[in-house]
Design a protein around this motif. Structure first.
Motif, PDB file in Angstrom:
ATOM      1  N   TYR A   1       0.874  -1.178   0.000  1.00 44.34           N
ATOM      2  CA  TYR A   1       0.000   0.000   0.000  1.00 44.34           C
ATOM      3  C   TYR A   1       0.910   1.228   0.000  1.00 44.34           C
ATOM      4  CZ  TYR A   1      -3.628  -3.340   1.165  1.00 44.34           C
ATOM      5  OH  TYR A   1      -4.487  -4.417   1.131  1.00 44.34           O
ATOM      6  N   GLU A   2       0.820   2.014  -1.079  1.00 41.93           N
ATOM      7  CA  GLU A   2       1.787   3.083  -1.315  1.00 41.93           C
ATOM      8  C   GLU A   2       1.113   4.447  -1.292  1.00 41.93           C
ATOM      9  OE1 GLU A   2       2.708   1.658  -5.141  1.00 41.93           O
ATOM     10  OE2 GLU A   2       3.292  -0.300  -4.380  1.00 41.93           O
ATOM     11  N   ASP A   3       1.920   5.508  -1.155  1.00 43.12           N
ATOM     12  CA  ASP A   3       1.409   6.876  -1.062  1.00 43.12           C
ATOM     13  C   ASP A   3       0.399   6.987   0.085  1.00 43.12           C
ATOM     14  OD1 ASP A   3       2.772   8.122  -3.313  1.00 43.12           O
ATOM     15  OD2 ASP A   3       1.497   6.901  -4.602  1.00 43.12           O
ATOM     16  N   VAL A   4       0.742   6.384   1.222  1.00 43.49           N
ATOM     17  CA  VAL A   4      -0.200   6.373   2.343  1.00 43.49           C
ATOM     18  C   VAL A   4      -0.028   7.609   3.219  1.00 43.49           C
ATOM     19  CG1 VAL A   4      -0.473   3.871   2.410  1.00 43.49           C
ATOM     20  CG2 VAL A   4       1.393   4.928   3.687  1.00 43.49           C
ATOM     21  N   THR A   5      -1.055   7.872   3.997  1.00 39.88           N
ATOM     22  CA  THR A   5      -1.055   8.936   5.003  1.00 39.88           C
ATOM     23  C   THR A   5      -1.478   8.306   6.329  1.00 39.88           C
ATOM     24  OG1 THR A   5      -3.380   9.476   4.630  1.00 39.88           O
ATOM     25  CG2 THR A   5      -1.745  10.629   3.254  1.00 39.88           C
ATOM     26  N   PRO A   6      -1.283   9.002   7.459  1.00 39.83           N
ATOM     27  CA  PRO A   6      -1.764   8.445   8.736  1.00 39.83           C
ATOM     28  C   PRO A   6      -3.250   8.110   8.696  1.00 39.83           C
ATOM     29  CG  PRO A   6      -0.262  10.262   9.149  1.00 39.83           C
ATOM     30  CD  PRO A   6      -0.488  10.230   7.668  1.00 39.83           C
ATOM     31  N   GLU A   7      -4.032   8.958   8.062  1.00 40.51           N
ATOM     32  CA  GLU A   7      -5.472   8.695   7.975  1.00 40.51           C
ATOM     33  C   GLU A   7      -5.758   7.482   7.088  1.00 40.51           C
ATOM     34  OE1 GLU A   7      -4.470  12.636   9.171  1.00 40.51           O
ATOM     35  OE2 GLU A   7      -4.038  11.646   7.238  1.00 40.51           O
TER      36      GLU A   7
ATOM     37  N   GLY B   1      -1.493  -1.164  -3.875  1.00 42.18           N
ATOM     38  CA  GLY B   1      -0.871  -0.235  -4.810  1.00 42.18           C
ATOM     39  C   GLY B   1      -0.995   1.181  -4.290  1.00 42.18           C
ATOM     40  N   THR B   2      -0.842   2.156  -5.176  1.00 38.88           N
ATOM     41  CA  THR B   2      -0.910   3.544  -4.744  1.00 38.88           C
ATOM     42  C   THR B   2      -2.281   3.879  -4.184  1.00 38.88           C
ATOM     43  OG1 THR B   2      -0.654   5.859  -5.417  1.00 38.88           O
ATOM     44  CG2 THR B   2      -1.494   4.334  -7.067  1.00 38.88           C
ATOM     45  N   GLN B   3      -2.286   4.656  -3.117  1.00 38.98           N
ATOM     46  CA  GLN B   3      -3.532   5.113  -2.491  1.00 38.98           C
ATOM     47  C   GLN B   3      -3.845   6.549  -2.890  1.00 38.98           C
ATOM     48  OE1 GLN B   3      -5.310   2.695  -0.498  1.00 38.98           O
ATOM     49  NE2 GLN B   3      -3.749   1.566  -1.651  1.00 38.98           N
ATOM     50  N   ASN B   4      -3.076   7.070  -3.828  1.00 41.13           N
ATOM     51  CA  ASN B   4      -3.310   8.410  -4.352  1.00 41.13           C
ATOM     52  C   ASN B   4      -4.183   8.291  -5.604  1.00 41.13           C
ATOM     53  OD1 ASN B   4      -3.234  10.940  -5.548  1.00 41.13           O
ATOM     54  ND2 ASN B   4      -1.050  11.265  -5.179  1.00 41.13           N
TER      55      ASN B   4
ATOM     56  N   ILE C   1      -1.506   6.683 -11.361  1.00 34.47           N
ATOM     57  CA  ILE C   1      -1.666   5.328 -11.873  1.00 34.47           C
ATOM     58  C   ILE C   1      -0.341   4.620 -11.649  1.00 34.47           C
ATOM     59  CG2 ILE C   1      -2.106   3.891 -13.890  1.00 34.47           C
ATOM     60  CD1 ILE C   1      -3.801   6.142 -15.019  1.00 34.47           C
ATOM     61  N   ARG C   2      -0.352   3.652 -10.759  1.00 38.29           N
ATOM     62  CA  ARG C   2       0.858   2.936 -10.365  1.00 38.29           C
ATOM     63  C   ARG C   2       1.924   3.933  -9.919  1.00 38.29           C
ATOM     64  NH1 ARG C   2      -1.131   0.225 -14.920  1.00 38.29           N
ATOM     65  NH2 ARG C   2      -1.948  -1.860 -14.418  1.00 38.29           N
TER      66      ARG C   2
ATOM     67  N   GLU D   1       1.200  12.453 -10.888  1.00 34.22           N
ATOM     68  CA  GLU D   1      -0.175  12.898 -10.694  1.00 34.22           C
ATOM     69  C   GLU D   1      -0.692  13.559 -11.970  1.00 34.22           C
ATOM     70  OE1 GLU D   1      -0.849  15.388  -7.379  1.00 34.22           O
ATOM     71  OE2 GLU D   1      -0.207  13.930  -5.887  1.00 34.22           O
ATOM     72  N   GLY D   2      -1.914  13.208 -12.354  1.00 38.27           N
ATOM     73  CA  GLY D   2      -2.516  13.807 -13.546  1.00 38.27           C
ATOM     74  C   GLY D   2      -2.128  13.146 -14.844  1.00 38.27           C
ATOM     75  N   GLY D   3      -1.265  12.148 -14.792  1.00 40.22           N
ATOM     76  CA  GLY D   3      -0.875  11.447 -16.009  1.00 40.22           C
ATOM     77  C   GLY D   3       0.433  11.950 -16.589  1.00 40.22           C
ATOM     78  N   ASN D   4       0.913  11.257 -17.605  1.00 39.50           N
ATOM     79  CA  ASN D   4       2.195  11.598 -18.226  1.00 39.50           C
ATOM     80  C   ASN D   4       2.118  12.939 -18.948  1.00 39.50           C
ATOM     81  OD1 ASN D   4       3.088   9.157 -17.332  1.00 39.50           O
ATOM     82  ND2 ASN D   4       3.213   8.202 -19.357  1.00 39.50           N
TER      83      ASN D   4
END
Length: 251
Positions: A194-200, A218-221, A225-226, A230-233
């Motif tokens: 679980y990636e891009d996690v925050t305390p919440e 995977g990413t939690q943002n 995408i993977r 952010e927002g795509g390439n």
């Protein structure tokens, strides 16, 4: 303006490193006898697993049986509910005919071997530098506070425990945790990132696991995408052009 932001960020990083030192290893690097973990307790592989032991040993020359130490420890951990008592390590040492210390060296080196009881969901927080700079200590503190345990303790219901693992190769998505999922029995365990996690977010993941749900790993943002931005390439949006200096059809 940029210089001020950079200076503030540098000071934040310095503050992290100046915090009181803490032991970040997942477990003690020595053994302490307990009622359920003592070399005097009998331990042996079950009959079905004895057949698996023979199959594992068949992969190695008879004079190199010690090479089977890792798969045999993994099999022992699966049989014992997700952790390795010292008596199981001694049993493996007898099978591969090496002094027990040789097996202890392997079991204490690899963090995927648990030498104490763990929960059905063993939450491992990455504590290596990229994740630490991105807030991994806050992630761990949120988990410990929410579950009401200390590191390596198991919650009273046996569901959760929290540990630390070194770099798991997701630095671009830091901070991250992995969940060793033993909920289907140790023979069906999985490691889910679980990636891009925050305390919440980690608290939310815990509560979903408690309900028997399987949060998407995977990413939690939601804006990524993977491992993409952010927002795509914004570059490399099409097929690369062939080199202009060669007539590839003439080759």
């Amino acid at each position: 303006m940029l210089a001020r932001l950079a200076a503030n960020r540098f000071n934040e990083i310095r503050h992290i490193f100046r915090q009181p030192s803490r032991a970040f290893s997942t477990a003690l690097n020595y053994h302490l006898d307990s009622p359920d973990n003592s070399p005097n307790l009998p331990w042996e592989f079950t009959e079905p697993n004895k057949a698996k032991v023979k199959e594992i040993l068949s992969h190695y020359p008879s004079n190199y049986k010690q090479s089977a130490v890792i798969p045999l420890l993994d099999l022992a951990q699966q049989q014992h509910g997700g952790w390795l008592p010292v008596s199981a390590m001694n049993a493996v040492a007898n099978i591969i005919e090496v002094p027990p210390i040789r097996v202890y060296e392997v079991a204490t080196f690899y963090s995927m071997f648990n030498r104490a009881k763990v929960g059905k969901y063993h939450l491992l927080v990455c504590g290596t530098t990229p994740c630490m700079i991105r807030g991994s200590r806050g992630i761990e503190e949120a988990l410990l506070k929410h579950l009401g345990v200390k590191r390596n303790e198991v919650t009273p219901d046996g569901l959760f425990s929290v540990g630390e693992m070194e770099c798991m190769g997701c630095c671009v998505n830091a901070p991250m945790i992995t969940v060793a999922d033993y909920s289907n029995g140790s023979e069906g365990y999985t490691y889910n990132y679980y990636e891009d996690v925050t305390p919440e977010k980690v608290v939310d993941i815990v509560e979903k696991l408690r309900k028997g749900e399987k949060p998407p790993h995977g990413t939690q943002n939601p804006l990524r995408i993977r491992s993409g931005p952010e927002g795509g390439n914004t570059t490399l949006l099409g097929e690369p052009k062939p080199p202009p200096c060669r007539d590839l059809d003439a080759c």
